[in-house]
Design a protein around this motif. Sequence first.
Motif, mmCIF file in Angstrom:
data_model
loop_
_atom_site.group_PDB
_atom_site.id
_atom_site.type_symbol
_atom_site.label_atom_id
_atom_site.label_comp_id
_atom_site.label_asym_id
_atom_site.label_seq_id
_atom_site.Cartn_x
_atom_site.Cartn_y
_atom_site.Cartn_z
ATOM 1 N N VAL B 4 0.860 -1.179 0.000
ATOM 2 C CA VAL B 4 0.000 0.000 0.000
ATOM 3 C C VAL B 4 0.897 1.230 0.000
ATOM 4 N N TYR B 25 -2.959 0.441 -4.011
ATOM 5 C CA TYR B 25 -2.646 -0.900 -3.547
ATOM 6 C C TYR B 25 -2.378 -1.811 -4.730
ATOM 7 N N PHE B 30 -7.438 -7.671 -1.497
ATOM 8 C CA PHE B 30 -7.846 -6.798 -0.392
ATOM 9 C C PHE B 30 -9.343 -6.521 -0.506
ATOM 10 N N TYR B 32 -11.122 -4.686 2.279
ATOM 11 C CA TYR B 32 -11.546 -3.721 3.299
ATOM 12 C C TYR B 32 -10.451 -2.692 3.420
ATOM 13 N N PHE B 33 -10.859 -1.402 3.392
ATOM 14 C CA PHE B 33 -9.878 -0.320 3.316
ATOM 15 C C PHE B 33 -10.213 0.732 4.381
ATOM 16 N N ARG B 51 -15.573 -0.659 1.692
ATOM 17 C CA ARG B 51 -15.403 -1.938 1.012
ATOM 18 C C ARG B 51 -15.435 -1.688 -0.478
ATOM 19 N N LYS B 68 -11.822 1.064 -7.950
ATOM 20 C CA LYS B 68 -11.400 -0.333 -7.964
ATOM 21 C C LYS B 68 -10.532 -0.655 -9.174
ATOM 22 N N LYS B 71 -7.191 0.651 -8.660
ATOM 23 C CA LYS B 71 -6.626 0.183 -7.389
ATOM 24 C C LYS B 71 -6.120 1.357 -6.556
ATOM 25 N N CYS B 90 -3.615 5.085 5.674
ATOM 26 C CA CYS B 90 -4.539 4.199 4.982
ATOM 27 C C CYS B 90 -4.091 2.768 5.238
ATOM 28 N N ALA B 92 -5.151 -1.644 4.233
ATOM 29 C CA ALA B 92 -5.936 -2.597 3.461
ATOM 30 C C ALA B 92 -5.830 -3.951 4.135
ATOM 31 N N THR B 93 -6.875 -4.737 4.006
ATOM 32 C CA THR B 93 -6.864 -6.027 4.666
ATOM 33 C C THR B 93 -7.649 -7.061 3.882
#
Lengths: 114, 114
Positions: B4, B25, B30, B32-33, B51, B68, B71, B90, B92-93
């Motif tokens: 990220v 990213y 990923f 969830y942000f 999301r 999206k 990215k 920030c 991401a996960t």
Amino acid sequence: DGGITQSPKYLFRKEGQNVTLSCEQNLNHDAMYWYRQDPGQGLRLIYYSQIVNDFQKGDIAEGYSVSREKKESFPLTVTSAQKNPTAFYLCASIGSGTRKDTQYFGPGTRLTVL
Amino acid sequence: QQQVKQSPQSLIVQKGGISIINCAYENTAFDYFPWYQQFPGKGPALLIAIRPDVSEKKEGRFTISFNKSAKQFSLHIMDSQPGDSATYFCAATINTGTASKLTFGTGTRLQVTL
């Protein structure tokens, strides 16, 4: 008051000594995390634990050790093998409810090696 | 390997102005942000999250825009106030179902001047 507590707030260590940082949570969260924060580098994951008696290495685990004997507690030991331990250490936890992605952070411990 | 990327590293905005922080990213898994706000000497606190199934989320003066295909995602702080002066991260996960691992950007230090 529900939350995450870390102690001590400030910690000084001589080179060659091991030190243990405390992290306690009363949120009934399953997963707990340890991060290291250095200026300009964001937060880097050291170790995490999803359940009691189980933990996994993060991205920078060398020179650190953890234990998870109780759900509420996740202490981090900074060993003498950690070559550059001076940093701000953050503990976090995550719940098992709908917001499984949200990590809640403690206030941090600033470790300085003298 | 930084997954990220966050910019700018620091930002100065006049009171009442718009603060914009950008993140990009690489990992398309990923899902969830979140954005975290951190004041000096404190742990990060969740500010707002999105999301990838929505392109924008607004909470008060804080808005996340999400692209999206590119990215990329960004945080907009409208009518910036001196109390907004903090470091913003920030993240991401990927939700593994039991616990998530956050990947953080390197942070943006925001200063809102009078």
